[in-house]
Write an enzyme that holds these catalytic residues in place. Structure first.
Site, PDB file in Angstrom:
ATOM      1  N   ALA A 267       0.788  -1.470  -0.261  1.00  0.00           N
ATOM      2  CA  ALA A 267      -0.112  -0.176   0.060  1.00  0.00           C
ATOM      3  C   ALA A 267       1.035   1.846  -0.133  1.00  0.00           C
ATOM      4  CB  ALA A 267      -0.420  -0.187   1.395  1.00  0.00           C
ATOM      5  N   GLU A 303       0.314   2.245   7.308  1.00  0.00           N
ATOM      6  CA  GLU A 303      -0.087   3.514   6.104  1.00  0.00           C
ATOM      7  C   GLU A 303      -0.741   5.182   6.970  1.00  0.00           C
ATOM      8  OE1 GLU A 303       1.663   3.191   3.550  1.00  0.00           O
ATOM      9  OE2 GLU A 303       1.884   0.799   3.215  1.00  0.00           O
ATOM     10  N   GLU A 325       9.965   4.867   7.234  1.00  0.00           N
ATOM     11  CA  GLU A 325       9.765   3.129   7.346  1.00  0.00           C
ATOM     12  C   GLU A 325      10.104   2.724   9.129  1.00  0.00           C
ATOM     13  OE1 GLU A 325       7.263   2.495   5.438  1.00  0.00           O
ATOM     14  OE2 GLU A 325       7.757   3.810   3.850  1.00  0.00           O
TER      15      GLU A 325
HETATM   16  N1  B3K Z   1       6.076   3.704   1.237  1.00  0.00           N
HETATM   17  C1  B3K Z   1       5.639   2.749   0.482  1.00  0.00           C
HETATM   18  C2  B3K Z   1       6.188   2.091  -0.081  1.00  0.00           C
HETATM   19  C3  B3K Z   1       7.033   2.522  -1.455  1.00  0.00           C
HETATM   20  C4  B3K Z   1       7.470   1.642  -2.438  1.00  0.00           C
HETATM   21  C5  B3K Z   1       8.287   2.423  -3.781  1.00  0.00           C
HETATM   22  N2  B3K Z   1       8.854   0.753  -3.852  1.00  0.00           N
HETATM   23  C6  B3K Z   1       4.526   1.388   1.618  1.00  0.00           C
HETATM   24  C7  B3K Z   1       4.665   1.807   2.949  1.00  0.00           C
HETATM   25  O1  B3K Z   1       5.908   1.027   3.642  1.00  0.00           O
HETATM   26  O2  B3K Z   1       4.054   2.290   3.896  1.00  0.00           O
HETATM   27 ZN    ZN Z   2       5.409   2.720   5.457  1.00  0.00          ZN
END
Ligand code: B3K
Ligand code: ZN
Length: 876
Positions: A267, A303, A325
């Site tokens: 997501a 998210e 992250e």
């Molecule tokens: N931030 C996105 C991941 C995006 C990946 C791009 N290749 C999902 C997450 O970690 O929430």
């Molecule tokens: Zn993330």
């Protein structure tokens, strides 16, 4: 695609952007044959940057139709265009740039930028997808206020969405309509999103602590409207949890989630318009397993939590990816622990670390939590950045304690709201709020590799003193031959005959205050260090790395009896489980060439019969370490021996504990209506693991699974029975169930993925041919990442005995798939390659694996993604 060799980008070369973009105005004319994007950008020179004569904007796969500065079309001599950039020569200090570009979302198979999934338009811009929409400063430290107008055919695309608040909308006279959106929060382009499609929605509201009402919508295709309740509940739980645990409120009046079928990952946290892979949002008891229900809850939370850890405070550059992250995974893990079982969540996370991240850290793609360089940033959305990054944040939490950690996170959010910052800023906020010195701790961000702790002990009977000597060492990783000692929180306890012993460190004042003086966190900071405990009545058994307090490998020469003792006595659930794993590893090692130690069977027998234990933890304990984890522990991997040993132990458990397994299997049956709550999930998990062991033991167990398949009232039980029969049944039984399952669920794409996956993971001989045949099945498509992951990904990464087939046919299958995906979807292609990157450790197979990598390296037009993985894997 490119001609020249791709270059690495280095953290040390970071420069602030030459210009800032205060406002971004976008206008999309969406249509079937082409999409036209008009961008008006208000740019001004960045006072913090060195002045330069040329402004470089990012852009890829764009056709430039018009370009103007302050309303005047640019002469050809005022700019240059390359495949990846637009250079503006001698731009003014402050100006409005207007660019009109033509793009082809209908042909975009990379699923990056603006693309079509089935009948809808959607976007994925992180990390560098926005440059496929228009020319821009596509980097996270350029934050802008976006106003977006989306126009499309009214019938095909009745729903038109973007970030922020809906400002206006209107139907035109030509059968089209438009909406206008404004997002008041400045954001980097990677958080931009657009959706257009024929979607229905489920709506709810949430009132924040300060009393603001937020409209919540989940947009799906009409057929999926009955599968949104769980995600909506999870969203509301997440919103409440972030207020209670972090003091973070939602900041806009609307929060939208859209489900799309073709998506490269789980997501995406676009501001107020999260876009989800259908697999991470849709859930219904008839079609979704418990595990998938839990994943929906965790991804929705993840998210949502990004709204603060990622969006309000974002990353300065992509080397800082773990800033958002790692922290957000830590936040979602704590949320899941609070919603369900903390010990089970910890076991699951430690399992991922050990079986996937440790292998990554020991292979050619090993990188620190804050990498120093990359060729393609998409390759760095890794278990190291996410899961090890979360462990690093967890260690700060452990060292500071919950109160100081909360002060630190408050300070971080307050100090950096609206900014694009670094991992250093996060650690500094934690230090400033707590008064702790984390200078040595920072090495967790800069040094790659899994530290190893060797623990030895000494017992002085005369004085009742027990001394632990802890030595640390971290193996070399690419570009880092030597490591400095890490600052490691080592949570531990000491066990005596009667249970946990009170801990008194020699030389420290006696602790009469704390409630629990039987567990503590030792801070290991030296290459070798001693900790002496005095006043002990007997020689203790050490319980080490409780709650998996650090992402390290710990070695202590436990006897099997000591491990069985910890399994039955330790107060820490994680340590009891860990002891069972260590015991199983030893027993599987013997079973590769000899008998199965009855000690393990007895220990498992006691667990099975103890109704006072959490069934979910019993199920986790009964689960054998994966073949991938066992491979990671071996010096040289012998795929067959590992499989043989593990299967022998599973069969011995199934046979040796047949009665107890059957009894527990029957006792756990329930006709309560399905709930994905921890009690029911735990019961189903244990019952289905009993079933798998029973089927491993022989025909009667398989019959039981056949019956369970037909009687199941939910997908968890049905799918577990199917997998058991596919793995252990005869050809007729397997065919019967697989056909029945497909007939019943062929209209549910996500269930068909489960059907592919169960078959991909079957360890029986000849499975590769079945996977090849399934790749031709009408329901399979290499264009849909979920299908690729379910069939090819599962086969290559979770079916080692068949993937590593002696004739190399498994490797050839992967080469064939990567060859095709390299051209259509490089992100997925490069991810699939992971199992081959470990080639050096595979004794007899290594030359075949290397040859497979070389075949890929020789492909014409290698994408950056695949190029980086193959070259790093093949470099000495
Ligand atoms: N931030 C996105 C991941 C995006 C990946 C791009 N290749 C999902 C997450 O970690 O929430
Ligand atoms: Zn993330």
């Amino acid at each position: 695609m490119r001609d020249a060799q791709p270059n690495a980008i280095y953290l040390k070369d970071y420069q602030p952007p030459a210009y800032l973009i205060d406002e971004t105005h976008l206008d999309f004319q969406l249509a079937e044959e082409q999409t036209v994007v008009e961008a008006r950008l208000k740019l001004r020179r960045n006072p913090a940057a060195e002045p330069a004569d040329v402004l470089e904007l990012d852009g890829a796969e764009l056709e430039l139709l018009e370009i103007e500065i302050d309303g005047t079309p640019l002469d050809e001599g005022a700019y240059t265009l390359t495949d990846e950039h637009l250079h503006l020569l001698s731009p003014p200090e402050e100006f409005e740039l207007r660019c009109v570009t033509r793009i082809a979302p209908q042909d975009n198979t990379s699923l990056e930028g603006l693309y079509k999934s089935r009948t809808m338009f959607c976007t994925q811009c992180e990390a560098e997808g926005f440059r496929k929409i228009t020319y821009y400063l596509d980097r996270p430290d350029v934050m802008s206020v976006f106003t977006v107008r989306v126009e499309a055919d009214s019938e095909r695309y009745p729903v038109l969405l973007s970030n922020g608040n809906l400002v206006d909308s209107k139907a035109t006279e030509t059968g089209r309509h438009w909406t206008l959106w404004n997002d008041p929060f400045p954001k980097p382009a990677y958080l931009f999103a657009l959706v257009a499609g024929e979607l229905e929605k489920v709506s709810d509201t949430f009132t924040t602590t300060s009393g603001r009402d937020v409209a919540l919508h989940i947009f799906v295709e009409a057929k999926d409207l009955d599968k949104c309740d769980h995600a909506m509940r999870s969203l509301k739980h997440s919103m409440r949890w972030d207020e209670e645990v972090y003091g973070r409120e939602y900041d806009l009046d609307v929060f939208n989630i859209v489900a799309v079928d073709d998506f490269n990952m789980g997501a995406m946290e676009n501001k107020s318009l999260n876009i989800f892979n259908t697999s991470c949002v849709l859930a219904h008891p008839d079609t979704t397993t418990d595990q998938a229900f839990q994943r929906v809850e965790a991804v929705v939370a993840h998210e949502y939590f990004h709204n603060w850890s990622g969006n309000r405070v974002t990353c300065r550059d992509w080397f800082q990816l773990s800033l958002k992250e790692g922290f957000t995974v830590f936040r979602d893990a704590e949320f899941s622990a609070d919603m369900g079982s903390r010990a089970v969540k910890r076991v699951e996370d430690a399992t991922v670390l050990r079986s996937i991240q440790f292998a990554e850290d020991a292979g050619p793609m090993s990188h620190p939590v804050r990498p120093d360089s990359y060729i393609e940033i998409s390759n760095f959305y890794t278990v190291t950045i996410y899961e090890k990054g979360a462990e690093v944040v967890r260690m700060i939490h452990t060292l500071l304690g919950p109160a100081d950690f909360r002060r630190g996170s408050d300070l971080y959010f307050e100090r950096h709201d609206g900014q694009a910052v670094t991992c250093e800023d996060f650690v500094a906020a934690m230090e400033d709020a707590s008064g702790r010195d984390l200078s040595q701790f920072r090495r967790w961000y800069s040094q790659a590799g899994t530290p190893e702790l060797a623990v030895s002990d000494n017992w002085d009977e005369a004085t009742g003193t027990y001394t632990l000597t802890v030595s640390q060492h971290c193996p070399p990783t690419p570009g880092q031959p030597e490591k400095e000692p890490f600052h490691i929180p080592l949570k531990m306890g000491l066990l005596g005959d009667a249970g946990s012993l009170r801990l008194q460190i020699e030389g420290e004042a006696a602790d009469t205050e704390s409630e629990d003086n039987t567990s503590r966190v030792l801070e290991v900071t030296e290459a070798s260090q001693q900790f002496a405990f005095s006043g002990l009545p007997e020689r203790p058994v050490p319980s080490l790395l409780r709650a998996f307090s650090a992402p390290v490998k710990l070695h202590y020469p436990y006897t099997r009896e000591q491990l069985a003792f910890i399994m039955s006595r330790d107060s820490d659930g994680f340590s009891r489980w860990d002891a069972s794993q260590q015991l199983a590893i030893q027993v599987i090692g013997d079973a590769q060439s000899g008998a199965v130690d009855p000690l393990l069977i007895d220990a498992f027998g006691s667990l099975l019969q103890d109704d006072s234990l959490d069934p979910a933890m019993v199920a986790e304990t009964l689960r054998m370490p994966s073949e991938n984890y066992l491979a990671d522990l071996a010096e040289t991997v012998d795929v067959e021996a590992i499989h043989r040993g593990r299967q022998a132990v599973r069969t011995a458990i199934g046979k040796g504990l047949n009665e107890a397994l059957l009894q527990r299997y029957r006792a756990l049956a329930s006709d309560a209506s399905y709930q994905p709550d921890s009690a029911q999930v735990a019961a189903r998990s244990l019952r289905n693991s009993c079933l798998a062991y029973l089927a491993q033991a022989g025909e009667a167990g398989v019959e039981l699974a056949m019956a369970q398949y037909h009687e199941a009232a939910n997908m968890t039980d049905r799918q577990a029975a199917l997998a058991t029969v596919v793995n252990c049944g005869n050809e007729a039984q397997r065919t019967e169930l697989l056909e029945d399952f497909y007939q019943a669920w062929q209209h549910e794409s996500l269930v068909v993925n489960q059907w592919f996956q169960v078959q991909a993971m079957c360890p029986q001989p000849g499975n590769l041919e079945r996977v090849r045949a399934l790749m031709e099945h009408p329901a399979f498509s290499l264009r849909n990442p979920n299908k690729v992951r379910a069939l090819v990904g599962a086969f290559c990464s979770a079916n080692p005995i068949n993937f590593h087939r002696a004739d190399g046919a498994g490797y050839q299958l992967l080469v064939d798939v990567v060859t095709e995906l390299n051209a259509t979807n490089p992100q997925i292609a490069s991810r699939l390659l992971t199992p081959l990157t470990r080639w050096r450790r595979y004794g007899e197979r290594r030359e075949q694996m290397r040859a497979a990598l070389e075949a890929i390296a020789a492909l014409p037009s290698l994408s950056k993604d695949v190029y980086e993985v193959v070259t790093k894997s093949l470099t000495d």
